[in-house]
Write a protein that holds these residues in place. Sequence first.
Motif, mmCIF file in Angstrom:
data_model
loop_
_atom_site.group_PDB
_atom_site.id
_atom_site.type_symbol
_atom_site.label_atom_id
_atom_site.label_comp_id
_atom_site.label_asym_id
_atom_site.label_seq_id
_atom_site.Cartn_x
_atom_site.Cartn_y
_atom_site.Cartn_z
ATOM 1 N N ARG A 17 -52.268 -31.082 -16.225
ATOM 2 C CA ARG A 17 -51.820 -31.454 -14.290
ATOM 3 C C ARG A 17 -52.516 -29.792 -14.399
ATOM 4 O O ARG A 17 -53.298 -30.033 -12.897
ATOM 5 C CB ARG A 17 -50.494 -30.687 -13.811
ATOM 6 C CG ARG A 17 -49.524 -32.142 -13.824
ATOM 7 C CD ARG A 17 -49.020 -32.166 -12.641
ATOM 8 N NE ARG A 17 -48.290 -33.485 -11.942
ATOM 9 C CZ ARG A 17 -48.318 -34.091 -10.856
ATOM 10 N NH1 ARG A 17 -48.678 -33.341 -9.806
ATOM 11 N NH2 ARG A 17 -47.538 -35.059 -10.879
ATOM 12 N N VAL A 18 -52.541 -28.750 -14.737
ATOM 13 C CA VAL A 18 -52.423 -27.478 -14.933
ATOM 14 C C VAL A 18 -54.687 -26.813 -15.010
ATOM 15 O O VAL A 18 -55.052 -26.503 -14.254
ATOM 16 C CB VAL A 18 -51.861 -26.128 -14.687
ATOM 17 C CG1 VAL A 18 -52.488 -25.994 -16.482
ATOM 18 C CG2 VAL A 18 -51.667 -24.854 -14.326
ATOM 19 N N ARG A 19 -54.787 -28.878 -16.049
ATOM 20 C CA ARG A 19 -56.023 -28.252 -16.094
ATOM 21 C C ARG A 19 -57.249 -28.603 -15.217
ATOM 22 O O ARG A 19 -58.031 -28.582 -15.421
ATOM 23 C CB ARG A 19 -56.019 -28.410 -18.055
ATOM 24 C CG ARG A 19 -55.365 -27.923 -19.159
ATOM 25 C CD ARG A 19 -55.349 -27.856 -20.179
ATOM 26 N NE ARG A 19 -54.332 -27.800 -21.098
ATOM 27 C CZ ARG A 19 -54.226 -27.681 -22.139
ATOM 28 N NH1 ARG A 19 -53.812 -29.084 -22.766
ATOM 29 N NH2 ARG A 19 -53.559 -26.754 -23.110
ATOM 30 N N ARG A 20 -56.353 -29.899 -15.097
ATOM 31 C CA ARG A 20 -57.259 -30.883 -14.081
ATOM 32 C C ARG A 20 -57.071 -29.798 -12.690
ATOM 33 O O ARG A 20 -58.353 -29.569 -12.027
ATOM 34 C CB ARG A 20 -56.726 -32.016 -13.181
ATOM 35 C CG ARG A 20 -56.498 -33.063 -14.440
ATOM 36 C CD ARG A 20 -55.916 -34.715 -13.480
ATOM 37 N NE ARG A 20 -54.499 -34.097 -13.580
ATOM 38 C CZ ARG A 20 -53.844 -34.758 -14.511
ATOM 39 N NH1 ARG A 20 -54.012 -34.975 -15.762
ATOM 40 N NH2 ARG A 20 -52.293 -34.995 -14.082
ATOM 41 N N GLY A 50 -53.265 -29.678 -2.265
ATOM 42 C CA GLY A 50 -53.055 -31.179 -2.884
ATOM 43 C C GLY A 50 -52.054 -31.050 -4.368
ATOM 44 O O GLY A 50 -51.086 -30.944 -4.814
ATOM 45 N N ALA A 51 -52.760 -30.500 -5.146
ATOM 46 C CA ALA A 51 -52.409 -30.391 -7.017
ATOM 47 C C ALA A 51 -51.892 -29.373 -7.447
ATOM 48 O O ALA A 51 -50.368 -29.457 -7.652
ATOM 49 C CB ALA A 51 -53.887 -30.444 -7.953
ATOM 50 N N LEU A 52 -52.299 -28.355 -6.358
ATOM 51 C CA LEU A 52 -51.494 -27.105 -7.062
ATOM 52 C C LEU A 52 -49.872 -27.558 -6.475
ATOM 53 O O LEU A 52 -48.430 -27.407 -7.391
ATOM 54 C CB LEU A 52 -51.941 -25.806 -6.536
ATOM 55 C CG LEU A 52 -50.861 -25.128 -6.146
ATOM 56 C CD1 LEU A 52 -51.248 -24.138 -8.062
ATOM 57 C CD2 LEU A 52 -51.521 -23.687 -5.142
ATOM 58 N N ALA A 53 -49.769 -27.600 -5.432
ATOM 59 C CA ALA A 53 -48.176 -28.427 -4.910
ATOM 60 C C ALA A 53 -47.479 -29.401 -5.976
ATOM 61 O O ALA A 53 -46.290 -29.823 -5.820
ATOM 62 C CB ALA A 53 -48.463 -29.414 -3.272
ATOM 63 N N GLY A 54 -48.312 -30.712 -6.017
ATOM 64 C CA GLY A 54 -47.911 -31.513 -7.311
ATOM 65 C C GLY A 54 -47.400 -31.258 -8.019
ATOM 66 O O GLY A 54 -46.198 -31.008 -8.708
ATOM 67 N N LEU A 55 -47.905 -29.646 -9.059
ATOM 68 C CA LEU A 55 -47.453 -29.154 -9.846
ATOM 69 C C LEU A 55 -46.445 -28.259 -9.354
ATOM 70 O O LEU A 55 -45.452 -28.609 -10.563
ATOM 71 C CB LEU A 55 -48.761 -28.656 -10.275
ATOM 72 C CG LEU A 55 -48.080 -27.160 -11.572
ATOM 73 C CD1 LEU A 55 -48.186 -27.560 -12.828
ATOM 74 C CD2 LEU A 55 -49.421 -25.410 -11.959
ATOM 75 N N MET A 56 -46.533 -27.599 -8.766
ATOM 76 C CA MET A 56 -45.103 -26.323 -8.103
ATOM 77 C C MET A 56 -43.877 -28.383 -7.786
ATOM 78 O O MET A 56 -42.916 -27.557 -8.352
ATOM 79 C CB MET A 56 -45.224 -26.520 -6.735
ATOM 80 C CG MET A 56 -43.815 -25.196 -6.251
ATOM 81 S SD MET A 56 -43.646 -23.879 -7.565
ATOM 82 C CE MET A 56 -44.250 -22.698 -6.099
ATOM 83 N N VAL C 25 -54.998 -19.691 -12.014
ATOM 84 C CA VAL C 25 -54.670 -21.038 -12.373
ATOM 85 C C VAL C 25 -54.441 -20.351 -13.418
ATOM 86 O O VAL C 25 -53.915 -21.301 -14.513
ATOM 87 C CB VAL C 25 -55.948 -21.592 -12.322
ATOM 88 C CG1 VAL C 25 -55.493 -23.296 -12.853
ATOM 89 C CG2 VAL C 25 -55.808 -21.992 -10.753
ATOM 90 N N GLU C 26 -55.825 -19.925 -14.386
ATOM 91 C CA GLU C 26 -55.897 -19.843 -16.068
ATOM 92 C C GLU C 26 -54.756 -19.532 -16.432
ATOM 93 O O GLU C 26 -53.542 -19.868 -17.512
ATOM 94 C CB GLU C 26 -56.322 -19.387 -15.882
ATOM 95 C CG GLU C 26 -58.095 -19.671 -16.568
ATOM 96 C CD GLU C 26 -59.018 -18.815 -16.335
ATOM 97 O OE1 GLU C 26 -60.367 -19.534 -16.390
ATOM 98 O OE2 GLU C 26 -59.057 -17.083 -16.379
ATOM 99 N N ALA C 27 -53.751 -17.906 -15.422
ATOM 100 C CA ALA C 27 -52.210 -17.400 -16.116
ATOM 101 C C ALA C 27 -50.855 -18.619 -16.162
ATOM 102 O O ALA C 27 -50.089 -18.899 -16.941
ATOM 103 C CB ALA C 27 -52.430 -15.981 -15.336
ATOM 104 N N ILE C 28 -51.269 -18.951 -15.197
ATOM 105 C CA ILE C 28 -50.416 -20.617 -14.991
ATOM 106 C C ILE C 28 -50.332 -21.385 -16.458
ATOM 107 O O ILE C 28 -48.945 -21.425 -17.187
ATOM 108 C CB ILE C 28 -50.498 -21.716 -13.491
ATOM 109 C CG1 ILE C 28 -50.627 -21.089 -12.365
ATOM 110 C CG2 ILE C 28 -49.517 -22.531 -13.926
ATOM 111 C CD1 ILE C 28 -50.991 -21.515 -11.519
ATOM 112 N N GLU C 29 -51.917 -22.133 -16.561
ATOM 113 C CA GLU C 29 -52.108 -22.200 -18.525
ATOM 114 C C GLU C 29 -51.338 -21.181 -19.295
ATOM 115 O O GLU C 29 -50.298 -22.220 -20.108
ATOM 116 C CB GLU C 29 -53.412 -22.570 -17.966
ATOM 117 C CG GLU C 29 -53.795 -23.588 -19.235
ATOM 118 C CD GLU C 29 -55.073 -24.627 -19.718
ATOM 119 O OE1 GLU C 29 -55.677 -23.692 -18.659
ATOM 120 O OE2 GLU C 29 -55.542 -24.572 -20.310
#
Lengths: 95, 95, 95, 95
Positions: A17-20, A50-56, C25-29
Amino acid sequence: MPRMTHTIREKHKLLGRVRRLRGQVEAIERALESEAGCEQVMHLIAGARGALAGLMAEVVEDHVRTHLVDAEKHPGALNAEAAEHLLDVVRTYLK
Amino acid sequence: MPRMTHTIREKHKLLGRVRRLRGQVEAIERALESEAGCEQVMHLIAGARGALAGLMAEVVEDHVRTHLVDAEKHPGALNAEAAEHLLDVVRTYLK
Amino acid sequence: MPRMTHTIREKHKLLGRVRRLRGQVEAIERALESEAGCEQVMHLIAGARGALAGLMAEVVEDHVRTHLVDAEKHPGALNAEAAEHLLDVVRTYLK
Amino acid sequence: MPRMTHTIREKHKLLGRVRRLRGQVEAIERALESEAGCEQVMHLIAGARGALAGLMAEVVEDHVRTHLVDAEKHPGALNAEAAEHLLDVVRTYLK
């Protein structure tokens, strides 16, 4: 060791998810560099949101299921139905 | 019976919140009826949204603290620090 | 050509924002890869969400100020006060 | 006078929305008074939040379409496509 297996599978899903998400942020950067229209930039940002919300939502789910109660010390203590109601609310607000 | 005392105090706080919210919604209705400007209506709606978010945050907090774990059957099972981290996230998203 | 100057300054600001967001975002990864605690990951995601919202607010502001009305063809047609009220609402909801 | 006709129809729609919202807030109040479960209260609050967001989206739409540009003084000045892109973003964030 089922706990570890779960954690590794979960970690892979979250990393995917975080890579996408990183790819989506890079697309915003390229759109700004190439002076794409505001519409396209706003559309890309909405997608990243949306992607960030899905990750959270997924990290919160993991947190509720595995950290609110230490299942080894207190097996069965977490009320699964109450946890599910909480996660329903979290997902509604993260959309 | 400390549990009941807590519930009654909590109920009073929540009722106070929802009644203030009702007053805010009635103010939106009056503003629309009297053909107030869009700016005023948008301002009133934004205020009601904050009140509704505050109400939800308080109900979620109550739910996490009292329903995720039955404290009589499983005393000490809820990880208070993990619950606090979860509520921090919920408050951030409800703002 | 003041319009172009504005666009270039704006572009630099937006690129600065999106690059900081990419760093977040890289820090999350990295946090997920190093198996940091859920709390830290949730905290980093909440930070990235704020950065993304700030980026969107700025792009929307730019869009409202420069694209809703073609200022060369219709000078003075955009009601600046009404635009400001709209942007106040957008900022409230993007927080 | 097409402008007035539009305003009256719009006002009726908005009043219908705010009255339904008031009914939803009253239902939250009754649920709290009758000591309904947290799940039911959270569900009702989430519903009211959706209704409030729908009301705000409609007021913002009205504001963008009728107040950003005085159509009598500056006919055709509002870029309808750019306004639509803006409203798409607003609706995404208000959901």
